[in-house]
Design a protein around this motif. Structure first.
Motif, short mmCIF file in Angstrom:
data_model
loop_
_atom_site.label_atom_id
_atom_site.label_comp_id
_atom_site.label_asym_id
_atom_site.label_seq_id
_atom_site.Cartn_x
_atom_site.Cartn_y
_atom_site.Cartn_z
N GLY A 53 61.29 27.06 16.66
CA GLY A 53 61.64 27.58 15.87
C GLY A 53 62.76 26.43 15.24
N GLU A 54 62.50 26.01 14.48
CA GLU A 54 63.15 24.28 14.05
C GLU A 54 61.92 24.11 12.62
N THR A 55 62.30 23.34 11.68
CA THR A 55 61.57 22.92 10.92
C THR A 55 62.54 21.23 11.69
N LEU A 56 61.51 19.78 11.46
CA LEU A 56 62.10 19.07 11.73
C LEU A 56 60.93 17.75 11.18
N ARG A 73 61.08 13.18 16.66
CA ARG A 73 60.89 12.05 17.34
C ARG A 73 62.01 10.94 18.76
N ARG A 74 63.28 11.46 17.31
CA ARG A 74 64.74 11.51 17.92
C ARG A 74 64.88 12.33 19.70
N ARG A 75 64.86 13.70 19.28
CA ARG A 75 64.52 14.94 20.11
C ARG A 75 63.27 14.46 21.04
N TYR A 95 58.30 19.07 9.67
CA TYR A 95 56.67 19.74 10.14
C TYR A 95 57.22 20.93 11.16
N ARG A 96 56.88 22.14 11.41
CA ARG A 96 56.56 23.73 11.79
C ARG A 96 55.72 23.69 12.35
N LEU A 97 55.67 25.07 12.99
CA LEU A 97 54.67 25.87 14.19
C LEU A 97 54.25 26.41 12.88
N LEU A 142 50.12 31.09 15.97
CA LEU A 142 50.01 30.31 16.87
C LEU A 142 50.65 29.57 17.83
N GLY A 143 51.17 28.25 16.67
CA GLY A 143 52.20 27.85 17.88
C GLY A 143 53.43 27.69 18.24
N THR A 144 54.51 28.83 17.06
CA THR A 144 55.06 29.24 17.95
C THR A 144 55.24 30.35 19.14
N GLU A 145 54.04 30.96 19.49
CA GLU A 145 53.68 32.12 20.49
C GLU A 145 53.23 30.76 21.88
N THR A 146 52.12 30.08 21.92
CA THR A 146 51.56 28.56 22.68
C THR A 146 53.59 27.80 23.20
N ALA A 147 54.65 27.85 22.15
CA ALA A 147 55.44 26.57 22.60
C ALA A 147 56.42 28.56 23.41
#
Length: 128
Positions: free
Chosen positions: A40-43, A49-51, A87-89, A92-97
């Motif tokens: 749910g984020e774009t970072l 790296r901080r997260r 970077y964002r999902l 497929l990345g969203t479903e996996t996450a």
């Protein structure tokens, strides 16, 4: 537990199945944390790296590259000076996450049970 190949022919239990590599990119130490952090984020790289506390710059870069290659993460370089990379999902990345976050919630919620089991295990080993 599923041990035979599915209709699509992939079987993670087979030594040469390419799904093993993707499973490692998703469930490895840093892979699951990176995917979950991006849910749910774009970072930007440094914010990510901080997260994900404790990940080295090298490991984060390798993890993101593997996940981008697998179609889980999108890397977008914006035309600014200095360069701005986000970077964002992918879907497929969203479903996996999302599924990883369900597992994370389960594990976090059951930590009192885990810690009690560890204590019991350690106590039984210390005396014998």
């Amino acid at each position: 537990m599923r041990q035979e190949a599915g209709a699509d022919g992939y079987n993670v239990f087979a030594r040469t199945c390419p799904s093993r590599g993707t499973l490692e990119h998703v469930t490895g130490r840093w892979g699951s944390l990176v995917l979950s952090a991006l849910y749910g984020e774009t970072l930007r790289f440094n914010a990510l790296r901080r997260r994900v506390d404790g990940v080295s710059e090298k490991m984060l870069a390798q993890t993101l590259q593997a996940q981008e290659r697998d179609g889980l993460v999108i890397r977008e370089a914006l035309p600014t000076n200095p360069p701005h990379v986000e970077y964002r999902l992918t879907p497929l990345g969203t479903e996996t996450a999302g599924r990883l976050l369900e597992l994370i919630t389960l594990v976090e919620g059951r930590m009192p049970d885990v810690l009690a089991a560890r204590e019991s295990y350690d106590s039984s080993r210390a005396g014998g």
